[in-house]
Design a protein around this motif. Structure first.
Motif, PDB file in Angstrom:
ATOM      1  N   PRO A  80      17.100  58.499   7.590  1.00 57.09           N
ATOM      2  CA  PRO A  80      16.117  57.412   7.593  1.00 57.09           C
ATOM      3  C   PRO A  80      16.699  56.100   8.122  1.00 57.09           C
ATOM      4  O   PRO A  80      17.900  55.847   8.001  1.00 57.09           O
ATOM      5  CB  PRO A  80      15.740  57.274   6.106  1.00 57.09           C
ATOM      6  N   SER A 129       5.677  55.803  12.336  1.00 53.90           N
ATOM      7  CA  SER A 129       4.895  55.574  11.113  1.00 53.90           C
ATOM      8  C   SER A 129       4.477  56.881  10.445  1.00 53.90           C
ATOM      9  O   SER A 129       4.404  56.969   9.219  1.00 53.90           O
ATOM     10  CB  SER A 129       3.636  54.764  11.440  1.00 53.90           C
ATOM     11  N   LEU A 185      10.417  60.511   7.466  1.00 58.60           N
ATOM     12  CA  LEU A 185       9.098  60.294   8.063  1.00 58.60           C
ATOM     13  C   LEU A 185       8.048  61.119   7.321  1.00 58.60           C
ATOM     14  O   LEU A 185       8.160  62.342   7.241  1.00 58.60           O
ATOM     15  CB  LEU A 185       9.114  60.694   9.537  1.00 58.60           C
ATOM     16  N   GLU A 212       3.180  53.858   2.850  1.00 58.32           N
ATOM     17  CA  GLU A 212       4.521  53.575   2.346  1.00 58.32           C
ATOM     18  C   GLU A 212       4.882  54.466   1.168  1.00 58.32           C
ATOM     19  O   GLU A 212       6.047  54.850   1.000  1.00 58.32           O
ATOM     20  CB  GLU A 212       4.648  52.104   1.961  1.00 58.32           C
ATOM     21  N   ARG A 233       6.019  57.582   2.660  1.00 58.66           N
ATOM     22  CA  ARG A 233       7.338  57.387   3.264  1.00 58.66           C
ATOM     23  C   ARG A 233       8.435  57.445   2.196  1.00 58.66           C
ATOM     24  O   ARG A 233       9.505  58.027   2.421  1.00 58.66           O
ATOM     25  CB  ARG A 233       7.401  56.071   4.028  1.00 58.66           C
ATOM     26  N   GLN A 242      11.522  60.008   2.192  1.00 59.45           N
ATOM     27  CA  GLN A 242      12.908  59.546   2.128  1.00 59.45           C
ATOM     28  C   GLN A 242      13.668  60.223   0.998  1.00 59.45           C
ATOM     29  O   GLN A 242      14.852  60.535   1.135  1.00 59.45           O
ATOM     30  CB  GLN A 242      12.938  58.027   1.980  1.00 59.45           C
TER      31      GLN A 242
END
Length: 458
Positions: free
Chosen positions: A241, A358, A384, A429, A432, A436
Motif C-alpha cells: 500500500p 481508488s 486497493l 475509505e 480501503r 490494507q
C-alpha cells in the motif's frame, strides 16, 4: 524365411538399442545440481508453464520462493514478455524457453480450432519433450501449472517416470472447463479432455490448488489419493500500500495515460478505477463498459459524483474489438464523465498503479466456479479495495463482502456500486482500510509451511 527373421530381429534390436541410448538421463539424489559439492545438495525443481512466463505470476512466485530457500530452479515456458526482475537476476533461477507454435495454428474459429488443435498439440509435444527430457538436467521435482492440461500432463508424466522425478501439479483451474468456453460443456472433445485430465493427474506425487473448493472437487470428482494441499494466492512483496494520498496522486499524474487529467486528479474531481483483463471470453468486458455508461449518465445530473478515469491493463484477443466499441461510444458523447485508457506497465509501475488507484474491478467469471482471480490478490496486496463478479462458489474465500470489497452479478449492480462508493468517500475509505489489513497476508507466509515443507526446503 530364416533370413527374413534374422533381418526382422536385427531391425528390432537396432531400434531397441537406439531407444535405450536416447532415453533421458535419470535424477540421481546423490549428486548436487550444477556441480555443487555440498554433502547436502540443493533441491532441484523444474517449473513448467505452457504459457508466457511473464504472465504467470504464481509460478514466478514459486520459483523465487524455491530459490530463496536454497533450491535450484529451471522455469520452462514461453518467453513472450519480461518476467519479474528478481527472476532474471537470481543466480539459482534459469529460464528454458519453449519454441512458440506457428501463428497459423492460432485461431478463434471453432471449426478451424478443431482442425488446427491436434496440429498445435503435436508441435507442443515435440517441444515439451525436448525441454523436459533433454535440454534440462534431471531434477528432484517437476512442478506443472494446470491448465493447460493438454499435452502438459501426459508429457510431464512420462518424463517424470523415465527421469525418476517427482511430479507436483499446481491446479489454477481445470483445462476441460476452459475448453468448454470455446466448444460448450456437452462437446465430445470437452468430455474427452475431462477424462484425460482425470487419468494423467493421478501420476502426481502431490497437488497444490488455489482454493478449498477446488480441493473438494479434486478429492470427490477426480478421486485423487495423493496429498491435495490448498495453497491460496497471496501477493508478492512488490505489492504494498501507499499510505500517503498525496503520494498516490503524484504517481498517477506521472503516468502518460493520466497526465491530461492532472488538474482533475489533484482537485479530487476525478477518481481512478483500474482493471486488469486478459481480454478473453471468461472476462466479459462489456459488463464494465455498460456500467460506466450508466454511471456517466447519472454523473451528468448528480454533482456529487466525480468523473472516472478507468485504466485497463493487459493483453488479449478481444482487446481491439472492445477498443473500437469504446471509440464509437466516445464519439457519440456517451462517456462524457468517464475516460477509458489502456496501459501496459512494468511490474513495479503496475504495483504502484494498484496502490494509487481508488478502486479495482475484477471481471473474472470462473469457468469452473472454484478458481480465483490473481488480480484481486494483487489489488489487496496494494491495499486497493475491489468490486468483482461474485457469481461463483469460491468468491467468499477471497473477498469479505463489505469489508475489503463488494461483489456484483450484472452491469446494473456494478453501476450501483460505483455510484455508492464514488458518491461517498467514507464508504470507499472503509473498504480501503479493509484491503490494507488484507495486504498483511503474504505469499511467503502461505508458501513456506505448505510448498516449502513438501519440497524439503523449510
Amino acid at each position: 524365411m530364416i533370413e527374413t527373421l534374422i533381418n526382422i530381429a536385427f531391425c528390432v534390436s537396432s531400434v531397441l538399442t537406439l531407444l535405450i541410448f536416447l532415453l533421458p538421463s535419470q535424477y540421481d539424489p546423490r549428486s548436487a545440481p550444477s556441480g555443487e559439492s555440498s554433502s547436502r545438495p540443493k533441491t532441484s525443481v523444474q517449473i513448467l508453464v505452457l504459457g508466457d512466463i511473464g504472465h504467470s505470476p504464481r509460478m514466478q512466485y514459486h520459483a523465487l520462493s524455491i530459490a530463496r530457500n536454497g533450491g535450484e530452479v529451471a522455469i520452462i515456458g514461453y518467453a513472450d514478455s519480461d518476467p519479474h526482475p528478481d527472476i532474471l537476476s537470481h543466480p539459482n533461477i534459469s529460464i528454458v524457453p519453449i519454441r512458440p507454435h506457428p501463428a497459423i495454428l492460432q485461431t478463434s474459429n471453432k471449426l478451424l480450432f478443431i482442425l488446427y488443435g491436434p496440429l498445435k498439440v503435436l508441435f507442443q509435444i515435440v517441444c515439451l519433450w525436448r525441454c523436459l527430457a533433454y535440454t534440462t538436467s534431471p531434477s528432484r521435482w517437476l512442478l506443472v501449472q494446470n491448465p493447460p492440461s493438454i499435452p502438459c500432463l501426459a508429457v510431464a508424466s512420462l518424463s517424470c517416470f523415465l527421469r525418476q522425478t517427482r511430479l507436483v501439479i499446481d491446479w489454477h483451474n481445470f483445462g476441460y472447463s476452459i475448453l468448454a468456453l470455446k466448444l460448450s460443456a456437452s462437446h465430445p472433445l470437452v468430455k474427452l479432455a475431462l477424462q484425460y485430465e482425470k487419468i494423467f493427474c493421478k501420476s502426481a506425487t502431490a497437488h497444490f490448488c488455489v482454493t478449498d473448493a477446488m480441493r473438494s472437487v479434486l478429492k470427490q470428482d477426480f478421486k485423487l489419493q495423493a496429498p491435495i494441499l490448498p495453497l491460496h494466492d497471496r501477493p508478492a512483496s512488490h505489492f504494498s500500500p501507499i499510505m500517503d494520498p498525496d503520494a498516490r496522486i503524484k504517481f498517477l499524474t506521472q503516468l502518460p495515460e493520466a497526465k491530461p487529467m492532472r488538474a482533475a486528479l489533484e482537485s479530487g474531481e476525478m477518481r481512478v478505477l483500474v482493471s486488469s483483463t486478459s481480454w478473453t471470453p471468461d472476462e466479459d468486458f462489456s459488463v464494465l463498459i455498460e456500467a460506466l455508461l450508466q454511471y456517466s449518465a447519472l454523473a451528468t445530473s448528480q454533482s456529487n459524483l466525480p468523473e472516472i478515469l478507468a485504466i485497463i491493463t493487459g493483453k488479449g484477443p478481444q482487446k481491439e474489438m472492445y477498443l473500437e466499441k469504446i471509440r464509437i461510444l466516445e464519439a457519440a458523447g456517451k462517456l462524457e464523465k468517464v475516460t477509458i485508457r489502456t496501459a501496459w506497465l512494468s511490474v513495479s509501475d503496475y504495483a504502484k498503479l494498484l496502490a494509487s488507484a481508488s478502486l479495482g474491478v475484477s471481471l473474472h467469471t470462473s469457468s469452473s466456479g472454484v478458481d480465483l482471480p490473481m488480480k484481486v490478490v494483487d489489488m489487496f496486496g496494494a491495499g486497493l479495495p475491489v468490486v468483482g463478479w461474485d457469481r461463483f462458489k469460491a468468491w467468499p474465500e477471497l473477498v469479505t463482502e463489505g469489508v475489503n470489497g463488494m461483489g456484483f452479478g450484472s452491469s446494473n449492480e456494478l453501476s450501483e456500486q460505483l455510484v455508492q462508493l464514488f458518491g461517498d468517500d467514507k464508504k470507499l475509505e472503509a473498504l480501503r482500510e479493509g484491503a490494507q489489513k488484507e495486504s498483511s497476508r503474504r505469499w511467503d507466509d502461505e508458501w513456506d509451511p505448505i510448498a516449502g515443507k513438501l519440497l524439503g526446503l523449510t
